[in-house]
Scaffold this motif. Structure first.
Motif, PDB file in Angstrom:
ATOM      1  N   ARG A  66      11.005  -2.277   7.442  1.00 38.15           N
ATOM      2  CA  ARG A  66       9.727  -2.699   8.035  1.00 38.15           C
ATOM      3  C   ARG A  66       8.535  -2.347   7.141  1.00 38.15           C
ATOM      4  N   ASP A  67       8.534  -1.139   6.586  1.00 40.02           N
ATOM      5  CA  ASP A  67       7.412  -0.697   5.756  1.00 40.02           C
ATOM      6  C   ASP A  67       7.277  -1.528   4.482  1.00 40.02           C
ATOM      7  N   ILE A  68       8.392  -1.877   3.880  1.00 45.49           N
ATOM      8  CA  ILE A  68       8.342  -2.702   2.666  1.00 45.49           C
ATOM      9  C   ILE A  68       7.842  -4.108   3.014  1.00 45.49           C
ATOM     10  N   ILE A 104       5.829  -4.942   5.428  1.00 49.85           N
ATOM     11  CA  ILE A 104       4.383  -4.812   5.657  1.00 49.85           C
ATOM     12  C   ILE A 104       3.648  -4.712   4.325  1.00 49.85           C
ATOM     13  N   SER A 105       4.183  -3.933   3.404  1.00 52.47           N
ATOM     14  CA  SER A 105       3.565  -3.780   2.091  1.00 52.47           C
ATOM     15  C   SER A 105       3.516  -5.109   1.332  1.00 52.47           C
ATOM     16  N   VAL A 106       4.577  -5.887   1.400  1.00 52.62           N
ATOM     17  CA  VAL A 106       4.617  -7.190   0.713  1.00 52.62           C
ATOM     18  C   VAL A 106       3.559  -8.120   1.287  1.00 52.62           C
ATOM     19  N   GLU A 108       0.864  -7.382   3.072  1.00 49.04           N
ATOM     20  CA  GLU A 108      -0.480  -6.858   2.816  1.00 49.04           C
ATOM     21  C   GLU A 108      -0.878  -7.063   1.353  1.00 49.04           C
ATOM     22  N   SER A 109       0.065  -6.950   0.432  1.00 48.64           N
ATOM     23  CA  SER A 109      -0.223  -7.206  -0.981  1.00 48.64           C
ATOM     24  C   SER A 109      -0.583  -8.671  -1.216  1.00 48.64           C
ATOM     25  N   LYS A 145      -1.963 -10.558   0.972  1.00 45.65           N
ATOM     26  CA  LYS A 145      -3.300 -10.699   1.549  1.00 45.65           C
ATOM     27  C   LYS A 145      -4.376 -10.207   0.579  1.00 45.65           C
ATOM     28  N   THR A 172       0.502  -7.212  10.856  1.00 44.70           N
ATOM     29  CA  THR A 172       1.701  -7.441  10.060  1.00 44.70           C
ATOM     30  C   THR A 172       2.895  -6.725  10.680  1.00 44.70           C
ATOM     31  N   SER A 173       2.640  -5.573  11.253  1.00 49.46           N
ATOM     32  CA  SER A 173       3.682  -4.823  11.940  1.00 49.46           C
ATOM     33  C   SER A 173       4.222  -5.612  13.140  1.00 49.46           C
ATOM     34  N   TYR A 180       6.384  -8.486  11.895  1.00 49.94           N
ATOM     35  CA  TYR A 180       7.733  -8.049  11.528  1.00 49.94           C
ATOM     36  C   TYR A 180       8.596  -7.855  12.777  1.00 49.94           C
TER      37      TYR A 180
END
Length: 101
Positions: free
Chosen positions: A3-5, A7-9, A11-12, A14, A88-89, A92
């Motif tokens: 989930r964290d990865i 979200i990171s993808v 957000e990046s 964005k 984003t969370s 997912y």
């Protein structure tokens, strides 16, 4: 991909998209002619491929991610005077409940 990865993808994507538009606007003002937004389609296609793999090669999941990012302006939906936000969370969690069962 956890989930964290994910979200990171997203957000990046964005941050890069917003930065590309800002740079285009600044260069347009500086040169007094339209400077198009930088084409990051090759990188975006690669990230979409990674996300597609994560969601079991389900094209509908990628279509929903594209819709979230580029049609809903990263989760912002305006309905009249009301603005609905899907984080984003939350995206997912929604996709995982449908495509990762």
């Amino acid at each position: 991909m956890n989930r964290d990865i994910f979200i990171s993808v997203i957000e990046s994507i964005k941050v890069q998209t917003l930065r590309d538009y800002e740079i285009s606007d600044v260069l347009t003002q500086l040169y007094r002619t339209t400077v198009p937004v930088y084409d990051n389609s090759i990188l975006l296609d690669a990230l979409r491929g990674v996300l597609l793999f994560h969601f079991n090669n389900n094209q509908e999941a990628i279509d929903e991610i594209d819709h979230y990012c580029f049609f809903c302006n990263f989760g912002r939906i305006e309905k009249g005077d009301e603005v609905l936000i899907e984080t984003t969370s939350e995206l997912y969690d929604r996709l995982a409940s449908v495509y990762l069962i």
